[in-house]
Design an enzyme around this catalytic site. Structure first.
Site, PDB file in Angstrom:
ATOM      1  CB  THR A 144      -0.995  -0.105   1.261  1.00 21.51           C
ATOM      2  OG1 THR A 144      -1.868  -1.101   0.998  1.00 21.51           O
ATOM      3  CG2 THR A 144      -1.583   1.255   1.336  1.00 21.51           C
ATOM      4  CG  HIS A 201      -5.868  -8.379   1.143  1.00 22.30           C
ATOM      5  ND1 HIS A 201      -5.202  -9.153   2.062  1.00 22.30           N
ATOM      6  CD2 HIS A 201      -5.242  -7.102   1.247  1.00 22.30           C
ATOM      7  CE1 HIS A 201      -4.523  -8.391   2.836  1.00 22.30           C
ATOM      8  NE2 HIS A 201      -4.644  -7.095   2.695  1.00 22.30           N
ATOM      9  CG  ASN A 218      -2.413  -8.287   6.171  1.00 24.38           C
ATOM     10  OD1 ASN A 218      -2.130  -9.141   6.718  1.00 24.38           O
ATOM     11  ND2 ASN A 218      -1.556  -7.793   5.225  1.00 24.38           N
ATOM     12  CE1 TYR A 255      -7.364  -3.214   6.027  1.00 25.46           C
ATOM     13  CE2 TYR A 255      -5.590  -4.920   5.411  1.00 25.46           C
ATOM     14  CZ  TYR A 255      -5.827  -3.827   6.094  1.00 25.46           C
ATOM     15  OH  TYR A 255      -5.026  -2.883   6.208  1.00 25.46           O
ATOM     16  CG  ASN A 313      -6.293  -3.678  10.435  1.00 25.07           C
ATOM     17  OD1 ASN A 313      -6.074  -2.521  10.838  1.00 25.07           O
ATOM     18  ND2 ASN A 313      -6.174  -4.012   9.412  1.00 25.07           N
TER      19      ASN A 313
END
Ligand code: 8OZ
Length: 365
Positions: A25, A175, A178, A180, A235
């Site tokens: 990112t 993805h 992490n 999300y 996260n």
């Protein structure tokens, strides 16, 4: 035994080497999510990688959770990405787009006009922050998605995959790591639903499996990989029994004929204990296709992971930020440029397209 420099057939794609550029990112897209022209140069410079996996790219406007990340849901975005895939292909490289939905890791200011809450499996706010443009801010409390919203989000993954195909990508990576949206469905700290998308491991895995199925209606399974981070706490993630859910996931995904599993084993600066290694290797044991390892590898440890048969390819993140010619530097055992953390996220060409190659350094000397 293979070396990092040997070619590799990953599903349907032939890679020129086993040194993969990890998704990174960088927050340098236009505010509408269209990649800027400087991204063409950035990816072109890195075409020597065996495979480039792009920065995480939102599948729809609700999938956005940070300022200036790119999307793959509008014609302008597709055109922006097309310039990038052309540049990488001209440089002899291969490139997959990483399909992303942030779920609860967002801030209301980043969402479409009038939308107050991000989506999540359950209305549980993360102890996490996001960058909104001026500062780091606490993420906004999410709403639990309705079945209708789940369905339409899955449909948007399909549209995003169609767009990725139009943009000329060699494949896509889902993805699921992490913390999300997909990871939020998988793990029980974030998924406390009592319908067919929550509760049992079968139910929690359903969202990922359904997303995978719609994407394979667009790309062949051999052009599709997925990324997991089973023990990551980034996260605000966690699960009461990570081995159970993730071993089920790898077993189920294994049957779909996908190109690869990409596992983030360790976050930079965090140690993985022997016990954690054991869990990761059990999760991995169910996986019968190509395996990309990621997380703090150097040349020597990457080579070792190939030699002992643990991995088929190694994804490097930070080293690729600072070394566009990382493959050549590894080949020559040359010194590496150090990445500058201050320019990781946001900004312009500085710390993005201005890291020199070995050639350029020699010429300047
Ligand atoms: C760093 C900053 C923002 C997002 C991930 C997409 O961890 C990310 C990310 C990383 O997968």
């Amino acid at each position: 035994m293979p070396t990092l420099f040997d070619s590799f057939e990953i599903g349907a794609t032939t890679l020129q080497n086993r040194i993969i550029m990890a998704p990174l990112t960088r927050n340098r897209a236009h505010s509408d999510g269209t990649p800027k022209d400087m991204a063409v140069e950035y990816y072109r410079q890195r075409a020597g990688a065996g495979l480039i996996i792009t920065e995480a790219t939102q599948i729809n406007p609700m999938g956005k959770g940070y300022i200036d990340t790119p999307g793959i849901h509008s014609d302008a975005q597709v055109e922006g990405w097309k310039k990038i895939t052309d540049a990488v292909h001209e440089g002899g490289g291969k490139i997959f787009l990483q399909l992303w939905h942030v779920g609860r890791i967002s801030h209301h200011s980043l969402l479409p006009q009038g939308v107050e809450k991000p989506f999540a499996p359950s209305a549980i706010k993360a102890e996490a922050q996001t960058f909104t443009g001026t500062q780091m801010e606490a993420v906004t409390e999410p709403k639990a998605m309705s079945l209708e919203e789940i369905k339409s989000t899955i449909a948007d993954y399909k549209i995003a995959a169609e767009n990725a195909k139009k943009a000329g990508f060699d494949g896509v990576e889902i993805h699921a790591a992490n913390g999300y949206l997909i990871d939020q469905f998988l793990q029980d700290k974030t998924n406390q639903r009592d319908d067919t998308y929550g509760g049992s491991i079968e139910n929690r895995a359903r969202f990922l499996l359904e997303v995978t199925d719609v994407v394979t209606q667009v790309f062949d399974a051999g052009q599709l990989g997925f990324r997991l981070s089973p023990l990551g706490q980034f996260n605000d993630m966690g699960d009461s029994d990570p081995l159970a859910i993730f071993a089920y996931v790898t077993e189920q995904m294994n049957q779909k004929g996908l190109a690869y599993l990409h596992m983030m084993e360790q976050f930079p600066g965090m140690e993985t204990s022997a016990e954690e290694r054991e869990i990761l290797s059990k999760i991995k044991a169910n996986w019968k296709h190509a395996f990309i390892a990621n997380g703090g590898y150097e040349k020597a440890t990457g080579q070792q992971a190939l030699e002992n048969g643990y991995a088929d390819a190694i994804a490097y993140g930070r080293p690729f930020i600072a070394n566009p010619d990382l493959v050549e530097r590894f080949r020559q055992d040359a010194e590496l440029n150090e990445p500058d953390q201050d320019t990781f996220y946001g900004g312009g060409e500085e710390g993005y397209t201005d890291y020199p190659t070995l050639e350029e350094q020699k010429r300047a000397a």
